[in-house]
Scaffold this motif. Sequence first.
Motif, PDB file in Angstrom:
ATOM      1  N   ILE A  79       0.836  -1.196  -0.074  1.00 53.31           N
ATOM      2  CA  ILE A  79       0.053   0.017   0.142  1.00 53.31           C
ATOM      3  C   ILE A  79       0.806   1.124   0.190  1.00 53.31           C
ATOM      4  O   ILE A  79       0.526   2.303  -0.518  1.00 53.31           O
ATOM      5  N   HIS A  80       2.027   1.281   0.496  1.00 55.21           N
ATOM      6  CA  HIS A  80       2.855   2.229   0.376  1.00 55.21           C
ATOM      7  C   HIS A  80       3.420   2.659  -0.901  1.00 55.21           C
ATOM      8  O   HIS A  80       3.485   3.604  -1.450  1.00 55.21           O
ATOM      9  N   ASP A  81       3.765   1.489  -1.405  1.00 57.03           N
ATOM     10  CA  ASP A  81       4.012   1.590  -3.202  1.00 57.03           C
ATOM     11  C   ASP A  81       2.973   2.111  -4.079  1.00 57.03           C
ATOM     12  O   ASP A  81       3.023   3.051  -4.665  1.00 57.03           O
ATOM     13  N   PHE A  82       1.885   1.633  -3.396  1.00 53.03           N
ATOM     14  CA  PHE A  82       0.554   2.258  -4.247  1.00 53.03           C
ATOM     15  C   PHE A  82       0.139   3.645  -3.960  1.00 53.03           C
ATOM     16  O   PHE A  82      -0.085   4.620  -4.897  1.00 53.03           O
ATOM     17  N   GLY A  83       0.608   4.097  -2.838  1.00 56.93           N
ATOM     18  CA  GLY A  83       0.549   5.608  -2.450  1.00 56.93           C
ATOM     19  C   GLY A  83       1.486   6.625  -3.380  1.00 56.93           C
ATOM     20  O   GLY A  83       0.983   7.397  -3.903  1.00 56.93           O
ATOM     21  N   ARG A  84       2.626   5.874  -3.425  1.00 53.03           N
ATOM     22  CA  ARG A  84       3.200   6.693  -4.382  1.00 53.03           C
ATOM     23  C   ARG A  84       3.118   6.610  -5.852  1.00 53.03           C
ATOM     24  O   ARG A  84       3.322   7.514  -6.670  1.00 53.03           O
ATOM     25  N   GLU A  85       2.435   5.432  -6.292  1.00 55.78           N
ATOM     26  CA  GLU A  85       1.986   5.355  -7.689  1.00 55.78           C
ATOM     27  C   GLU A  85       0.588   6.445  -7.930  1.00 55.78           C
ATOM     28  O   GLU A  85       0.767   7.183  -8.773  1.00 55.78           O
ATOM     29  N   MET A  86      -0.086   6.630  -6.832  1.00 55.82           N
ATOM     30  CA  MET A  86      -1.107   7.390  -6.971  1.00 55.82           C
ATOM     31  C   MET A  86      -0.732   8.954  -6.993  1.00 55.82           C
ATOM     32  O   MET A  86      -1.138   9.787  -7.445  1.00 55.82           O
ATOM     33  N   ALA A  87       0.478   9.180  -6.028  1.00 50.35           N
ATOM     34  CA  ALA A  87       0.909  10.612  -5.876  1.00 50.35           C
ATOM     35  C   ALA A  87       1.326  10.951  -7.186  1.00 50.35           C
ATOM     36  O   ALA A  87       1.344  12.397  -7.788  1.00 50.35           O
ATOM     37  N   SER A  88       1.966  10.104  -7.963  1.00 52.26           N
ATOM     38  CA  SER A  88       2.710  10.468  -9.481  1.00 52.26           C
ATOM     39  C   SER A  88       1.405  10.868 -10.320  1.00 52.26           C
ATOM     40  O   SER A  88       1.932  11.966 -11.370  1.00 52.26           O
ATOM     41  N   PHE A  89       0.279  10.613 -10.092  1.00 54.95           N
ATOM     42  CA  PHE A  89      -0.817  10.992 -10.986  1.00 54.95           C
ATOM     43  C   PHE A  89      -1.234  12.556 -10.881  1.00 54.95           C
ATOM     44  O   PHE A  89      -1.722  13.111 -11.458  1.00 54.95           O
ATOM     45  N   PHE A  90      -0.911  12.954  -9.660  1.00 57.52           N
ATOM     46  CA  PHE A  90      -1.306  14.468  -9.123  1.00 57.52           C
ATOM     47  C   PHE A  90      -0.128  15.345  -9.287  1.00 57.52           C
ATOM     48  O   PHE A  90      -0.409  16.303  -8.718  1.00 57.52           O
ATOM     49  N   ARG A  91       1.180  14.884  -9.703  1.00 61.52           N
ATOM     50  CA  ARG A  91       2.364  15.772  -9.512  1.00 61.52           C
ATOM     51  C   ARG A  91       2.653  15.727 -11.131  1.00 61.52           C
ATOM     52  O   ARG A  91       3.107  14.895 -11.571  1.00 61.52           O
ATOM     53  N   PRO A  92       2.981  17.161 -11.341  1.00 62.65           N
ATOM     54  CA  PRO A  92       3.534  17.389 -12.834  1.00 62.65           C
ATOM     55  C   PRO A  92       4.922  17.113 -13.145  1.00 62.65           C
ATOM     56  O   PRO A  92       5.427  16.566 -14.311  1.00 62.65           O
ATOM     57  N   GLU A  93       5.458  16.759 -11.948  1.00 62.83           N
ATOM     58  CA  GLU A  93       7.010  16.299 -12.064  1.00 62.83           C
ATOM     59  C   GLU A  93       6.982  14.745 -12.626  1.00 62.83           C
ATOM     60  O   GLU A  93       8.060  14.327 -13.248  1.00 62.83           O
ATOM     61  N   THR A  94       6.138  13.983 -12.162  1.00 65.07           N
ATOM     62  CA  THR A  94       6.058  12.681 -12.492  1.00 65.07           C
ATOM     63  C   THR A  94       5.165  12.074 -12.996  1.00 65.07           C
ATOM     64  O   THR A  94       5.066  10.763 -13.525  1.00 65.07           O
ATOM     65  N   GLY A  95       4.000  12.734 -13.582  1.00 66.99           N
ATOM     66  CA  GLY A  95       2.759  12.347 -14.200  1.00 66.99           C
ATOM     67  C   GLY A  95       2.053  13.537 -14.787  1.00 66.99           C
ATOM     68  O   GLY A  95       2.454  14.683 -14.784  1.00 66.99           O
TER      69      GLY A  95
END
Length: 481
Positions: A361-377
């Motif tokens: 779930i920690h890995d999943f949180g990082r995956e979701m965070a990338s969807f909301f950050r212009p630097e990563t997604g």
Amino acid sequence: MIGDLGARDATELAGLVAKGEVSPDELLDAALAAVGARNPAINAVVLVQEEVARAEIRAGLPRGPFRGVPFLIKDLGLEAKGLPSLNGTRLGPARTYAADCNMMARMRATGVVTFGRTTSPEGGVGIATEAAVYGGPTRNPWNTDHTAGGSSGGAAAAVAAGIVAFAHGSDGGGSVRVPASNCGLFGFKPTRARLPDGPWSGEGWAGMAIDGFLTRSVRDTAVMLDACEGPDLGAPYCAPPLAKGYGQAISAPPRRLRVAICDTTFTGAAIDPEVAAAVQEAGRLLEGLGHHVEPARPKADIGAMMRAWTDIVAVGTALTIRQKLKGSALTEDLVEGVGRGAVKHAEALGPLRYLEAVEDIHDFGREMASFFRPETGPGYDILLSATLAEPPAKVGRFSHETEDYVDYRLGPGRCFDYSPFAAVFNASGQPAASLPLGWSASGLPIGVHLAAPFGADEELIALCAEVEAAVYWNRRAALAG
């Protein structure tokens, strides 16, 4: 002045008390009368403690923002002096507490008059509220053939029926937002660790569970969150600090936001056409308010997250049940089927699986965070979806009779198919809300879901308030009159 509590929010009722137009005792009289008139049809309010509430009024209520307003707390894990709890289970008599937990103490400081508890499913693991200990299912006030949702189903039903203007709930996989959707209410899940868990617990379900509220208005949620937010002594971690607070945030609309709209599940599967239509209408509403809306969905591994969520919750459920059994046998007269299945599943897991699931779930949180950050997604500010894939389910569909815990959560047509959105944000820790924006052709509420980046609670609740002002959603009570 208090004839129709079902059309008023808690802020308005507190204003009447402050002006001397109604007394706390009169509001309590009205709430108790509503319990008598409406609760038999829905089975939402339990363990009523009228004399405890009267004594608090006589002793002098705190002069907080909700002074004198009747209030109910969820019957699951919230320690409260003078308010015994069954915790949704038949394992032992109602438990009493010598002191309040920190969350309860902060809620009391607002001046609410707490006079009882609301039903929850055994262990809080259900998407419906049908615990055997309460003698029957909790029903949806809009149509009693349907569920009020879970696990804060009793809280949602009590508010929707006009018994109280707002109520406490908790959310470990959608347990505030799902019943809010089912009952036509506003339900907001804050960022992970925004609210206190102590002093007798550090976190719930590896940090995925958090308290919340079922309300008719955004402002009631905002004010109550401001009263309760912030870490307590010894908290293992805390949320990023708020810039100005929820109440101040809703005083003005947010900046114009970039909104991703998803009218399917996050894996691309179709949802009920009436629910999809409500999502599309919400997208048009946000576009009309000047926000940029475009189709998109996150690419995170939803399947791995839900398997991890299922295992973590099984371990938490098993721990609680084994502690309460105190060596007694795991029998069906004490523990319902899903609970017995959760214990068996947890005890069959390998010794390393719990921490592996937490890592998932920690890995999943990082995956979701990338969807909301212009630097990563793609860098979206908001993700708009349905709260549930269908309108409210019929009573009995999600009963706890089965012992196949994994199928109950993940099987075809089961909990995750019905509710594929909400638990995503418990796992990621992001703030998320269900807004009462749709109705089925048969007259059942349909919730629309908004989620924001981790820590962006203020921007999310400001958007919720902007939407509420634009549509002024229905606040009348389902069973009033």
